[in-house]
Scaffold this active site. Structure first.
Site, PDB file in Angstrom:
ATOM      1  CE  LYS A 109      41.318  64.092  57.270  1.00 31.51           C
ATOM      2  NZ  LYS A 109      39.933  63.580  57.045  1.00 31.51           N
ATOM      3  CB  SER A 115      39.507  60.852  59.823  1.00 34.03           C
ATOM      4  OG  SER A 115      39.079  61.439  58.603  1.00 34.03           O
ATOM      5  CB  SER A 172      36.100  62.415  58.214  1.00 28.15           C
ATOM      6  OG  SER A 172      36.301  61.122  58.720  1.00 28.15           O
TER       7      SER A 172
HETATM    8  N1  GLN Z   1      34.564  57.534  60.682  1.00 27.01           N
HETATM    9  C1  GLN Z   1      34.381  57.024  59.365  1.00 27.01           C
HETATM   10  C2  GLN Z   1      35.382  55.949  59.078  1.00 27.01           C
HETATM   11  O1  GLN Z   1      36.115  55.614  59.936  1.00 27.01           O
HETATM   12  C3  GLN Z   1      34.462  58.124  58.372  1.00 27.01           C
HETATM   13  C4  GLN Z   1      35.844  58.443  57.963  1.00 27.01           C
HETATM   14  C5  GLN Z   1      35.902  59.557  56.977  1.00 27.01           C
HETATM   15  O2  GLN Z   1      34.893  60.206  56.681  1.00 27.01           O
HETATM   16  N2  GLN Z   1      37.080  59.775  56.443  1.00 27.01           N
HETATM   17  O3  GLN Z   1      35.423  55.418  58.007  1.00 27.01           O
END
Ligand code: GLN
Length: 469
Positions: free
Chosen positions: A74, A149, A173
């Site tokens: 990532k 994400s 995420s």
């Molecule tokens: N979807 C969650 C957010 O928008 C989790 C994001 C993440 O785990 N980086 O914060």
């Protein structure tokens, strides 16, 4: 293919790292234009495949455990000399000056990094629609999001270009995109894996972990990355926590009060079916009550933006990446941040600044931290009685692009995953089944949660239920 299968084929001489890396690049060439899993490709992987081949030939089974295994990373994880963008315009041209601890460890174990993956800007989102460079698509149904994400990492594995990709998980995420793409996704105990060299989102929540095709692979890659790191004071010594043992049969708790509203009926049914399979396999399934988990989302969307607002203060137009001129220093800050950050990032910086401001700190941030503490206590109590907690990973299967324009409906996707980050415990998502939508079979994941440092249980039960090992 799984890492394990690849390794066997390397050792038997059935294939070579050169062939596999070439196949990865061919896959990316054929598919990345549409899927947009990768932001950057690293051609030097070809040479690394050469040395991996030699190592495997000379050392055989003694070769490094990930020798010649292609991996995608990532793009919020620093790799020295490579662009680290966090999928943000503000870091579009930023090159990392050092490598994250997990990168050093993966390389030391022989892994070959073939590229970096797309994501929601600074890991904020559940769909990759917040990437400044355009979204990734779900390889199973390209009309749908791969989740986020770490959506690029999930898509990279699901499209068959790598057996493993690394993601980060602040509120779900890794697990949520794994669920949407039919993969295994693992979020370690907070502190199990070094955050040194990861772009900080919510420092008290962030952990890096693998997305893979099997639980055994997730275990292998996690164990490669885990461990105390003198560059990250929050990493834990193995003996910091009491040892959590694995068991023949597990007692599995289901927080029923938490499963009601807003969960897709097919997802609920898939979850119930999975519980049945657990029972058939000899495990005990009982109801547990975690009333505070329902407050997790509310607490998360205060704690996380508070940390975001502080962590992202460093992108000021002076230290990293984009710098937009202005009349004076303040104008440079303002112009750079106005131009460099996307909407969702700005929303969270504003929210976070607000909840930390002197008049509101006690009302919001202080309260959310209290709720968080109480959630930990509540969870510890439940773990006195059960070994593992099971929930669906997400309330719905993968949704379509543009379907969740209202930020709150997007945030709801995290309902089952954020309590895990708030309490710091480990969790894994494994594919449970598929449900049909528009003639496509969309994967649905189930999440297992273990007590602190209880990863062994997750891997053990995960292997039994998913890998059938
Ligand atoms: N979807 C969650 C957010 O928008 C989790 C994001 C993440 O785990 N980086 O914060």
């Amino acid at each position: 293919m799984t890492i394990k299968e690849l390794r066997e084929k390397y050792l038997s001489g059935e294939t070579t790292p050169e062939e596999v890396i070439q196949a990865s690049f061919d896959n990316i060439k054929a598919k990345n234009e549409e899927i947009h899993a990768y932001l950057h490709i690293y051609e030097e992987a070809v040479e690394e495949a050469n040395s991996a081949s030699k190592e495997l030939q000379t050392k055989g089974g003694e070769a490094a455990p990930l020798a010649g295994i292609p991996i995608a990373i990532k793009n919020n994880v620093l790799i020295k000399g490579k662009k680290a963008t966090g999928s943000s315009k503000i870091l579009e041209n930023y090159t990392a000056t050092y490598s994250a601890t997990i990168i050093k460890k993966l390389k030391a174990a022989g892994a070959i990094i073939i590229g970096s993956t797309n994501m929601d800007e600074f890991a904020m989102g559940s769909s990759t629609e917040n990437s400044a460079f355009g979204p990734s698509k779900n390889p199973i149904d390209t009309a749908r999001v791969p989740g986020g994400s770490s959506g690029g990492s999930a898509a990279a594995v699901a499209m068959g270009s790598v057996p493993v990709a690394i993601g980060t998980d602040t509120g779900g995420s890794i697990r949520q995109p794994a669920s949407y793409c039919g993969l295994v996704g693992f979020k370690p105990t907070y502190g199990a894996v070094s955050r040194y060299g990861l772009m900080a989102m919510g420092s008290s929540l962030d952990q890096a972990g693998p997305l893979t095709n099997s639980v055994a692979d997730a275990e292998l890659v996690h164990n490669t990355m885990a461990g105390k790191d003198s560059y990250d004071m929050t990493t834990i010594d193995d003996d910091t926590y009491p040892k959590v043992e694995k068991k023949e049969q597990y007692k599995i708790g289901v927080p029923r009060d938490f499963l009601s509203e807003g969960v897709d009926e097919d997802v609920l049914e898939a979850f119930e079916d999975h519980l049945e399979t657990l029972r058939e396999a000899g495990h005990e399934v009982v109801d547990v009550s975690l009333p505070l988990f329902a407050k997790g989302l509310a607490a998360y969307y205060i704690v996380m933006p508070a940390e975001v607002s502080s962590n992202l203060a460093r992108y000021d137009g002076i230290r990293y990446g984009l710098s937009v001129d202005g009349e004076d220093l303040l104008a440079v800050y303002e112009n750079t941040r106005a131009e460099g950050f996307g909407e969702e990032v700005k929303r969270r910086i504003l929210l976070g600044t607000y909840v930390l401001s002197s008049g509101y700190y006690d009302a919001y941030y202080g309260k959310a931290e209290t709720v968080r503490q109480m959630m930990r206590i509540e969870l510890d109590k439940v773990f006195d009685d059960v070994d593992i907690i099971a929930t669906p990973t997400t309330p719905t299967p993968a949704f379509k692009f543009g379907e969740k324009e209202d930020p709150l409906s997007m945030y709801r996707q995290d309902i089952f995953t954020v309590p895990v980050n708030l309490t710091g415990v480990p969790a894994i998502s494994i594919p449970a089944t598929t449900v049909e939508r528009d003639g496509k079979n969309l994967p649905v994941g189930v999440q297992y949660i273990a007590p602190h440092a209880g990863e062994v249980r997750l891997f053990d039960l995960g292997k039994k239920m998913h890998d059938k090992a």
